[in-house]
Design a protein around this motif. Structure first.
Motif, PDB file in Angstrom:
ATOM      1  N   PHE A  77       6.313   2.836   2.049  1.00  0.00           N
ATOM      2  CA  PHE A  77       6.551   4.041   1.243  1.00  0.00           C
ATOM      3  C   PHE A  77       8.044   4.373   1.195  1.00  0.00           C
ATOM      4  O   PHE A  77       8.595   4.657   0.126  1.00  0.00           O
ATOM      5  N   ILE A  78       8.688   4.323   2.360  1.00  0.00           N
ATOM      6  CA  ILE A  78      10.127   4.612   2.425  1.00  0.00           C
ATOM      7  C   ILE A  78      10.907   3.606   1.583  1.00  0.00           C
ATOM      8  O   ILE A  78      11.792   3.987   0.796  1.00  0.00           O
ATOM      9  N   LEU A  79      10.564   2.329   1.714  1.00  0.00           N
ATOM     10  CA  LEU A  79      11.249   1.297   0.919  1.00  0.00           C
ATOM     11  C   LEU A  79      10.998   1.498  -0.570  1.00  0.00           C
ATOM     12  O   LEU A  79      11.900   1.290  -1.390  1.00  0.00           O
ATOM     13  N   GLY A  80       9.783   1.908  -0.939  1.00  0.00           N
ATOM     14  CA  GLY A  80       9.470   2.144  -2.345  1.00  0.00           C
ATOM     15  C   GLY A  80      10.343   3.214  -2.961  1.00  0.00           C
ATOM     16  O   GLY A  80      10.855   3.060  -4.081  1.00  0.00           O
ATOM     17  N   VAL A  81      10.544   4.299  -2.218  1.00  0.00           N
ATOM     18  CA  VAL A  81      11.406   5.376  -2.704  1.00  0.00           C
ATOM     19  C   VAL A  81      12.854   4.906  -2.810  1.00  0.00           C
ATOM     20  O   VAL A  81      13.522   5.099  -3.838  1.00  0.00           O
ATOM     21  N   LEU A  82      13.341   4.268  -1.752  1.00  0.00           N
ATOM     22  CA  LEU A  82      14.752   3.864  -1.699  1.00  0.00           C
ATOM     23  C   LEU A  82      15.085   2.804  -2.751  1.00  0.00           C
ATOM     24  O   LEU A  82      16.104   2.898  -3.435  1.00  0.00           O
ATOM     25  N   LEU A  94      -0.463  -0.682  11.510  1.00  0.00           N
ATOM     26  CA  LEU A  94      -0.922  -0.482  10.132  1.00  0.00           C
ATOM     27  C   LEU A  94      -0.333   0.780   9.508  1.00  0.00           C
ATOM     28  O   LEU A  94       0.322   0.701   8.452  1.00  0.00           O
ATOM     29  N   PRO A  95      -0.523   1.975  10.101  1.00  0.00           N
ATOM     30  CA  PRO A  95       0.047   3.165   9.460  1.00  0.00           C
ATOM     31  C   PRO A  95       1.572   3.150   9.382  1.00  0.00           C
ATOM     32  O   PRO A  95       2.151   3.611   8.397  1.00  0.00           O
ATOM     33  N   LEU A  96       2.229   2.587  10.400  1.00  0.00           N
ATOM     34  CA  LEU A  96       3.690   2.527  10.372  1.00  0.00           C
ATOM     35  C   LEU A  96       4.199   1.563   9.302  1.00  0.00           C
ATOM     36  O   LEU A  96       5.233   1.805   8.680  1.00  0.00           O
ATOM     37  N   THR A  97       3.455   0.474   9.071  1.00  0.00           N
ATOM     38  CA  THR A  97       3.857  -0.473   8.027  1.00  0.00           C
ATOM     39  C   THR A  97       3.688   0.145   6.648  1.00  0.00           C
ATOM     40  O   THR A  97       4.544  -0.031   5.773  1.00  0.00           O
ATOM     41  N   THR A 131       3.391  -1.808  25.962  1.00  0.00           N
ATOM     42  CA  THR A 131       2.329  -0.968  25.397  1.00  0.00           C
ATOM     43  C   THR A 131       1.669  -1.715  24.232  1.00  0.00           C
ATOM     44  O   THR A 131       1.570  -1.175  23.125  1.00  0.00           O
ATOM     45  N   ALA A 132       1.201  -2.923  24.482  1.00  0.00           N
ATOM     46  CA  ALA A 132       0.732  -3.803  23.409  1.00  0.00           C
ATOM     47  C   ALA A 132      -0.429  -3.210  22.625  1.00  0.00           C
ATOM     48  O   ALA A 132      -0.428  -3.231  21.388  1.00  0.00           O
ATOM     49  N   GLN A 133      -1.429  -2.664  23.314  1.00  0.00           N
ATOM     50  CA  GLN A 133      -2.613  -2.169  22.619  1.00  0.00           C
ATOM     51  C   GLN A 133      -2.277  -0.977  21.732  1.00  0.00           C
ATOM     52  O   GLN A 133      -2.683  -0.922  20.565  1.00  0.00           O
ATOM     53  N   ARG A 134      -1.524  -0.026  22.246  1.00  0.00           N
ATOM     54  CA  ARG A 134      -1.144   1.149  21.454  1.00  0.00           C
ATOM     55  C   ARG A 134      -0.223   0.755  20.305  1.00  0.00           C
ATOM     56  O   ARG A 134      -0.339   1.286  19.195  1.00  0.00           O
ATOM     57  N   PHE A 135       0.664  -0.183  20.546  1.00  0.00           N
ATOM     58  CA  PHE A 135       1.588  -0.645  19.506  1.00  0.00           C
ATOM     59  C   PHE A 135       0.816  -1.260  18.341  1.00  0.00           C
ATOM     60  O   PHE A 135       1.110  -0.992  17.177  1.00  0.00           O
ATOM     61  N   ARG A 136      -0.194  -2.075  18.656  1.00  0.00           N
ATOM     62  CA  ARG A 136      -0.974  -2.715  17.596  1.00  0.00           C
ATOM     63  C   ARG A 136      -1.751  -1.698  16.779  1.00  0.00           C
ATOM     64  O   ARG A 136      -1.912  -1.859  15.566  1.00  0.00           O
ATOM     65  N   ARG A 137      -2.254  -0.642  17.425  1.00  0.00           N
ATOM     66  CA  ARG A 137      -2.980   0.398  16.686  1.00  0.00           C
ATOM     67  C   ARG A 137      -2.081   1.107  15.688  1.00  0.00           C
ATOM     68  O   ARG A 137      -2.536   1.554  14.639  1.00  0.00           O
ATOM     69  N   MET A 138      -0.809   1.225  16.015  1.00  0.00           N
ATOM     70  CA  MET A 138       0.128   1.963  15.162  1.00  0.00           C
ATOM     71  C   MET A 138       0.750   1.086  14.074  1.00  0.00           C
ATOM     72  O   MET A 138       1.382   1.608  13.160  1.00  0.00           O
ATOM     73  N   MET A 193       0.829  -1.212   0.000  1.00  0.00           N
ATOM     74  CA  MET A 193       0.000   0.000   0.000  1.00  0.00           C
ATOM     75  C   MET A 193       0.862   1.261   0.000  1.00  0.00           C
ATOM     76  O   MET A 193       0.469   2.302  -0.539  1.00  0.00           O
ATOM     77  N   GLY A 194       2.036   1.167   0.601  1.00  0.00           N
ATOM     78  CA  GLY A 194       2.939   2.309   0.608  1.00  0.00           C
ATOM     79  C   GLY A 194       3.997   2.254  -0.473  1.00  0.00           C
ATOM     80  O   GLY A 194       4.314   3.273  -1.103  1.00  0.00           O
ATOM     81  N   SER A 195       4.532   1.061  -0.736  1.00  0.00           N
ATOM     82  CA  SER A 195       5.712   0.971  -1.604  1.00  0.00           C
ATOM     83  C   SER A 195       5.402   1.164  -3.085  1.00  0.00           C
ATOM     84  O   SER A 195       6.177   1.801  -3.811  1.00  0.00           O
TER      85      SER A 195
END
Length: 261
Positions: A153-158, A145-148, A136-143, A78-80
């Motif tokens: 996206f970063i890998l796609g550019v590089l 998707l957007p972090l992946t 911080t399992a619950q907060r980590f799981r919420r993040m 979705m990002g790359s």
């Protein structure tokens, strides 16, 4: 006609890929630029096709054995893929001049140094991310998707700019984002499966720009196939820590050489 100098370059990289699993492929473009004298844009475009073909073979094997995490692959893509298309569009607008070559050489140098650091720090990054997720399992799981998607996206550019990053750097990102989920086999499978469409799209973009040398590609493949086989046989006989340390040192030195000229 096969150029045996190029085939030897493919053999060398094939050996490194077979021995190290990931990371060794990062040296294909630098070898083509520094040792063979290929123009940077052509080295990157041709290396992307080389990576797409070789990773497709690896991807088929990992898909057959059910190792990749398809949810993570989709998130990365979705990002790359959009990032790759955008990067190609920007590259196509740049004049084929020393500026374009300097941009690629600088980005490649920095990325090789980052890959060297990632190769040495993977275990520490995994332990840190695992401890953080437990706290911080619950907060980590919420993040996740957007972090992946951002990591994709970063890998796609590089990858599109330098042909480097889909291996060791991508694997390190996955370890940091999914420390509980990524077993060794799943990590390699997910990393390779994601790299197949990414390198294919980036390779097609470079073909559209005119940066691919298919005669060079054929010679590289002739050397790399036996190299990967021999390297894979040697990998079980060499200590993993020594292999990673030597690879990181080589990546660091080559990266510095590309930066300083």
């Amino acid at each position: 006609m096969i150029d045996w100098v190029h085939s030897l370059a493919g053999l060398l990289v094939g050996l490194l890929v077979g021995i190290t699993g990931v990371g060794g492929g990062s040296l294909m473009a630098p070898i083509l630029i520094l040792l063979v004298g290929i123009v940077p844009v052509t080295a990157v475009g041709t290396d992307l096709w080389f990576a797409a073909i070789t990773k497709t073979v690896g991807g088929v094997v990992h898909h057959h054995f059910g190792k990749p995490d398809w949810t993570v692959v989709r998130r990365l893509l979705m990002g790359s893929l959009p990032a790759s298309v955008l990067t190609i569009a920007l590259l196509s607008k740049l004049p084929r001049s020393s500026f374009q070559s300097d941009l690629i050489l600088s980005a490649l140098g920095v990325l090789l140094i980052m890959t060297a650091i990632a190769t040495l720090s993977r275990r520490q990054i995994h332990d840190y991310a695992r401890d953080m997720q437990e706290d911080t399992a619950q907060r980590f799981r919420r993040m996740q998707l957007p972090l992946t998607v951002l990591a994709g996206f970063i890998l796609g550019v590089l990858v599109t700019l330098t042909s480097v990053g889909a291996g060791a750097l991508g694997a390190t990102m996955l370890i940091a984002l999914y420390p509980m989920r990524m077993t060794a086999a799943r990590l390699v499978g997910t990393d390779i499966i994601h790299a197949v469409p990414l390198t294919a799209v980036a390779g097609l973009g470079h073909l559209w720009i005119g940066n691919v040398d298919f005669a060079l590609l054929g010679s590289l493949l002739v050397g790399s196939i036996p190299g990967i086989i021999v390297g894979s046989l040697l990998s079980s006989k060499l200590p993993d820590r020594l292999v990673r340390s030597v690879l990181a040192l080589v990546l660091m030195l080559v990266g510095m050489k590309l930066l300083v000229g």
